[in-house]
Design a protein around this motif. Structure first.
Motif, PDB file in Angstrom:
ATOM      1  N   ARG A 110      -8.781 -57.081  28.008  1.00  0.00           N
ATOM      2  CA  ARG A 110      -9.277 -58.242  28.743  1.00  0.00           C
ATOM      3  C   ARG A 110     -10.454 -58.841  27.988  1.00  0.00           C
ATOM      4  N   ASP A 111     -10.814 -60.039  28.356  1.00  0.00           N
ATOM      5  CA  ASP A 111     -11.977 -60.673  27.758  1.00  0.00           C
ATOM      6  C   ASP A 111     -13.201 -59.798  27.982  1.00  0.00           C
ATOM      7  N   GLY A 112     -13.897 -59.456  26.904  1.00  0.00           N
ATOM      8  CA  GLY A 112     -15.108 -58.654  26.995  1.00  0.00           C
ATOM      9  C   GLY A 112     -14.877 -57.159  27.014  1.00  0.00           C
ATOM     10  N   TRP A 113     -13.623 -56.713  27.030  1.00  0.00           N
ATOM     11  CA  TRP A 113     -13.314 -55.280  27.026  1.00  0.00           C
ATOM     12  C   TRP A 113     -12.938 -54.855  25.602  1.00  0.00           C
ATOM     13  N   VAL A 114     -13.524 -53.765  25.145  1.00  0.00           N
ATOM     14  CA  VAL A 114     -13.160 -53.183  23.847  1.00  0.00           C
ATOM     15  C   VAL A 114     -13.074 -51.673  24.042  1.00  0.00           C
ATOM     16  N   GLU A 115     -11.880 -51.138  23.888  1.00  0.00           N
ATOM     17  CA  GLU A 115     -11.624 -49.739  24.214  1.00  0.00           C
ATOM     18  C   GLU A 115     -10.895 -49.034  23.063  1.00  0.00           C
ATOM     19  N   MET A 116     -10.832 -47.709  23.183  1.00  0.00           N
ATOM     20  CA  MET A 116     -10.024 -46.934  22.251  1.00  0.00           C
ATOM     21  C   MET A 116      -9.645 -45.611  22.903  1.00  0.00           C
ATOM     22  N   ASP A 117      -8.440 -45.176  22.659  1.00  0.00           N
ATOM     23  CA  ASP A 117      -7.965 -43.890  23.155  1.00  0.00           C
ATOM     24  C   ASP A 117      -8.700 -42.780  22.419  1.00  0.00           C
ATOM     25  N   GLY A 118      -9.483 -41.981  23.153  1.00  0.00           N
ATOM     26  CA  GLY A 118     -10.250 -40.911  22.523  1.00  0.00           C
ATOM     27  C   GLY A 118      -9.389 -39.892  21.800  1.00  0.00           C
ATOM     28  N   GLU A 119      -8.156 -39.703  22.245  1.00  0.00           N
ATOM     29  CA  GLU A 119      -7.289 -38.734  21.563  1.00  0.00           C
ATOM     30  C   GLU A 119      -6.993 -39.172  20.130  1.00  0.00           C
ATOM     31  N   VAL A 120      -7.044 -40.483  19.877  1.00  0.00           N
ATOM     32  CA  VAL A 120      -6.823 -40.979  18.511  1.00  0.00           C
ATOM     33  C   VAL A 120      -7.886 -40.430  17.568  1.00  0.00           C
ATOM     34  N   TRP A 121      -9.112 -40.304  18.056  1.00  0.00           N
ATOM     35  CA  TRP A 121     -10.201 -39.807  17.202  1.00  0.00           C
ATOM     36  C   TRP A 121      -9.872 -38.420  16.656  1.00  0.00           C
ATOM     37  N   TRP A 122      -9.368 -37.553  17.525  1.00  0.00           N
ATOM     38  CA  TRP A 122      -9.029 -36.207  17.072  1.00  0.00           C
ATOM     39  C   TRP A 122      -7.800 -36.227  16.169  1.00  0.00           C
ATOM     40  N   ARG A 123      -6.782 -36.985  16.537  1.00  0.00           N
ATOM     41  CA  ARG A 123      -5.582 -37.042  15.700  1.00  0.00           C
ATOM     42  C   ARG A 123      -5.931 -37.530  14.298  1.00  0.00           C
ATOM     43  N   GLU A 124      -6.801 -38.520  14.214  1.00  0.00           N
ATOM     44  CA  GLU A 124      -7.170 -39.031  12.898  1.00  0.00           C
ATOM     45  C   GLU A 124      -8.016 -38.024  12.126  1.00  0.00           C
ATOM     46  N   PHE A 125      -8.852 -37.261  12.797  1.00  0.00           N
ATOM     47  CA  PHE A 125      -9.578 -36.197  12.104  1.00  0.00           C
ATOM     48  C   PHE A 125      -8.601 -35.208  11.484  1.00  0.00           C
ATOM     49  N   VAL A 126      -7.593 -34.828  12.248  1.00  0.00           N
ATOM     50  CA  VAL A 126      -6.602 -33.880  11.736  1.00  0.00           C
ATOM     51  C   VAL A 126      -5.891 -34.448  10.515  1.00  0.00           C
ATOM     52  N   VAL A 127      -5.487 -35.710  10.595  1.00  0.00           N
ATOM     53  CA  VAL A 127      -4.813 -36.359   9.463  1.00  0.00           C
ATOM     54  C   VAL A 127      -5.718 -36.379   8.241  1.00  0.00           C
ATOM     55  N   LEU A 128      -6.979 -36.752   8.428  1.00  0.00           N
ATOM     56  CA  LEU A 128      -7.909 -36.826   7.306  1.00  0.00           C
ATOM     57  C   LEU A 128      -8.162 -35.453   6.704  1.00  0.00           C
ATOM     58  N   ALA A 129      -8.367 -34.455   7.546  1.00  0.00           N
ATOM     59  CA  ALA A 129      -8.637 -33.110   7.033  1.00  0.00           C
ATOM     60  C   ALA A 129      -7.469 -32.601   6.203  1.00  0.00           C
ATOM     61  N   ARG A 130      -6.264 -32.793   6.697  1.00  0.00           N
ATOM     62  CA  ARG A 130      -5.095 -32.302   5.963  1.00  0.00           C
ATOM     63  C   ARG A 130      -4.859 -33.103   4.684  1.00  0.00           C
ATOM     64  N   ASP A 131      -5.139 -34.405   4.724  1.00  0.00           N
ATOM     65  CA  ASP A 131      -5.017 -35.236   3.528  1.00  0.00           C
ATOM     66  C   ASP A 131      -6.000 -34.759   2.461  1.00  0.00           C
ATOM     67  N   LEU A 132      -7.246 -34.536   2.848  1.00  0.00           N
ATOM     68  CA  LEU A 132      -8.256 -34.102   1.888  1.00  0.00           C
ATOM     69  C   LEU A 132      -7.938 -32.722   1.328  1.00  0.00           C
ATOM     70  N   LEU A 133      -7.465 -31.832   2.182  1.00  0.00           N
ATOM     71  CA  LEU A 133      -7.084 -30.501   1.703  1.00  0.00           C
ATOM     72  C   LEU A 133      -5.925 -30.583   0.716  1.00  0.00           C
ATOM     73  N   ALA A 134      -4.984 -31.493   0.980  1.00  0.00           N
ATOM     74  CA  ALA A 134      -3.860 -31.673   0.060  1.00  0.00           C
ATOM     75  C   ALA A 134      -4.330 -32.208  -1.285  1.00  0.00           C
ATOM     76  N   GLN A 135      -5.332 -33.091  -1.262  1.00  0.00           N
ATOM     77  CA  GLN A 135      -5.839 -33.664  -2.509  1.00  0.00           C
ATOM     78  C   GLN A 135      -6.463 -32.605  -3.409  1.00  0.00           C
ATOM     79  N   ILE A 136      -7.096 -31.607  -2.804  1.00  0.00           N
ATOM     80  CA  ILE A 136      -7.749 -30.580  -3.626  1.00  0.00           C
ATOM     81  C   ILE A 136      -6.848 -29.365  -3.867  1.00  0.00           C
ATOM     82  N   GLY A 137      -5.656 -29.389  -3.245  1.00  0.00           N
ATOM     83  CA  GLY A 137      -4.779 -28.241  -3.349  1.00  0.00           C
ATOM     84  C   GLY A 137      -4.246 -27.992  -4.739  1.00  0.00           C
ATOM     85  N   ASP A 138      -4.132 -29.049  -5.547  1.00  0.00           N
ATOM     86  CA  ASP A 138      -3.566 -28.910  -6.888  1.00  0.00           C
ATOM     87  C   ASP A 138      -4.621 -28.730  -7.973  1.00  0.00           C
ATOM     88  N   ARG A 139      -5.894 -28.676  -7.595  1.00  0.00           N
ATOM     89  CA  ARG A 139      -6.957 -28.522  -8.588  1.00  0.00           C
ATOM     90  C   ARG A 139      -6.945 -27.111  -9.172  1.00  0.00           C
TER      91      ARG A 139
END
Length: 506
Positions: free
Chosen positions: A42-71
């Motif tokens: 609605r006009d003046g409303w700005v929201e976000m699903d809090g569960e997205v914050w955790w899901r994105e943390f998981v995605v980022l953590a696994r992505d970063l771990l994958a990047q260093i996995g081949d070092r």
């Protein structure tokens, strides 16, 4: 095989979440980003699903771990730092299930009725004395009251209060904590001078909500649980710091938390944080606790900045590089254009959620480059308005440090220096809040006073100096910028009311 110790920093932002792995010398050895959008139902409303914050943390953590996995080297994550946009209000039930989407910071302007009612009940003087700042759309307390008033069924289930950083800390460690800086933006529920929850008002305006334990941003909240380790791939027992709001973590990332420092964050919105030892109070800015014990901040924020450049890019169909080239060819003052950047209302110093954008002086000769330059200049005028208000309140601003994604654009930086008359320092690493979170984590586990020095991690590499001719032009225009708002308020407020009636998106 070498063993490389590093810290993980993750930030949940307005338009994306970012993660970095940083080694003991401050070098970023891996980085990842996940884009997202907020909801504007609605006009003046700005929201976000809090569960997205955790899901994105998981995605980022696994992505970063994958990047260093081949070092060839063994990379070990020794601690985790978290930060996020704020102040946000995410209420959950006793099982940590969100009762509704999180209500975001000052860009969400729905709680105006609650602000008025709480101010009338408590009195502005008392609110400022306890909480540091008058109630505005930035304050978290009225947002809690809005849920209680407008969604009583959801509020009846609510038991805990989170922001992005504290939500990640909870999911990682099980600890229910909130840092002092974030808590101080839950006005009027926090006592800034005494650095504690203000019990009477907490009970009055957040009944039934268990107060989170207060920690400082760099204190360890707990360690990664077996359940969180299974989801993220991180090692069980890894320390996690409490973290803080993104703008303050950005200031950490560039060492702009010293007395006399002003951090200027270029992002989707723009944020200013001035640091000093005293509690400065002024009705049109935000007084908060600092990220570290014994510090106080006078802060301000624009409701839009980078969001305006994105809007104009989408509107014209041109890419950023083309728009920047055309804007650079337009002179200071954009051939007589003057804009107000209040496309989503405005936070400080006018505190007007009903303000709207204005572009004045348009003629048939103006092109999109002039428009783009006028938008950049509008954000710079807004920064100057904030800086002058801070100084009038007693802020001793001696050093300006520019951070955030917008620092990659030399034109925007130059325009801000020309408009404000201020020299800006730009650090080598402008990754931002996630980098600051990684530094907080490294400092938290350092032994024997060997905490890393951020100036060593991230030295200043660029200085932006005002150009006298352009500065004189902007000095002429700044009074007109201030006058344009005052002259157009009756019209823009009437249009805002019409937009709300018609359900126009914010």
């Amino acid at each position: 095989m070498r063993r490389i110790a590093c810290t993980l920093g993750v930030d949940i932002g307005t338009s994306s979440s970012k993660g970095v792995l940083v080694d003991a010398g401050g070098s970023v050895i891996a980085a990842a980003t996940v884009a997202h959008e907020v909801s504007r139902p609605r006009d003046g409303w700005v929201e976000m699903d809090g569960e997205v914050w955790w899901r994105e943390f998981v995605v980022l953590a696994r992505d970063l771990l994958a990047q260093i996995g081949d070092r060839e080297d063994e990379v070990v994550i020794t601690a985790i730092g978290v930060s996020g946009m704020g102040p946000c209000v995410l209420l959950t039930d006793a099982d940590d299930v969100p009762v509704r989407p999180a209500i975001l910071y000052g860009v969400d302007t729905r709680a105006t009725a609650q602000i008025a009612r709480m101010t009338e009940e408590l009195g502005t003087e008392a609110i400022v004395e306890i909480g540091g700042s008058a109630l505005t759309t930035q304050a978290g307390g009225p947002k809690v009251q809005w849920i209680a008033d407008e969604e009583p069924d959801a509020y009846a289930r609510a038991r805990r209060l989170f922001m992005p950083a504290s939500w990640l800390a909870r999911r990682l460690t099980g600890a229910y904590v909130l840092d002092h800086q974030s808590a101080s933006q839950m006005s009027p529920l926090y006592d800034v001078e005494n650095e504690r929850w203000h019990g009477p008002w907490l009970e009055r305006f957040a009944p039934g909500i268990e107060a989170p334990q207060l920690l400082w941003a760099g204190e360890v909240a707990g360690t990664v649980t077996a359940e969180a380790a299974a989801e993220t791939g991180l090692a069980t027992g890894t320390p996690v710091v409490a973290g803080t709001i993104d703008a303050w973590s950005e200031a950490v990332s560039v060492g702009a938390h010293g007395e006399g420092d002003l951090m200027l964050m270029y992002g989707t919105t723009m944020f200013l944080v001035a640091t000093g030892p005293q509690t400065l109070r002024t009705p049109s800015m935000w007084t908060t606790a600092g990220a570290f014990p014994g510090t106080r901040n006078l802060a301000g924020g624009l409701a839009t900045s980078g969001a305006l450049t994105g809007w104009l890019k989408d509107l014209t169909g041109a890419d950023y590089q083309t728009l920047l080239l055309e804007a650079a060819a337009s002179p200071a003052g954009a051939h007589g254009l003057l804009a107000l950047p209040y496309f989503a209302g405005e936070r400080t110093p006018i505190l007007d959620p009903d303000a709207r954008g204005v572009i004045a002086g348009l003629t048939l000769r103006h092109g999109r480059g002039d428009l783009y330059r006028a938008v950049l200049e509008a954000t710079a005028f807004a920064v100057r308005h904030n800086v002058e208000t801070m100084r009038a309140a007693g802020a001793d601003i001696r050093r300006i440090v520019a951070v955030g994604g917008g620092t990659q654009g030399a034109l925007w930086l130059q325009i801000v220096s020309d408009v404000t008359g201020l020299v800006q320092e730009v650090p080598r690493t402008t990754v931002g809040a996630s980098y600051g979170a990684a530094h907080l984590a490294a400092a938290a586990i350092a032994e024997g006073g060997a905490a890393p020095v951020i100036a060593d991690w991230n030295p200043m590499v660029t200085t932006v100096t005002p150009r006298p001719e352009a500065a004189r032009r902007y000095d002429e225009l700044f009074p007109h910028y201030l006058a344009l708002y005052e002259a157009t308020v009756p019209v823009t407020h009437a249009l805002t009311a019409l937009q709300r009636t018609e359900g126009t998106p914010a």
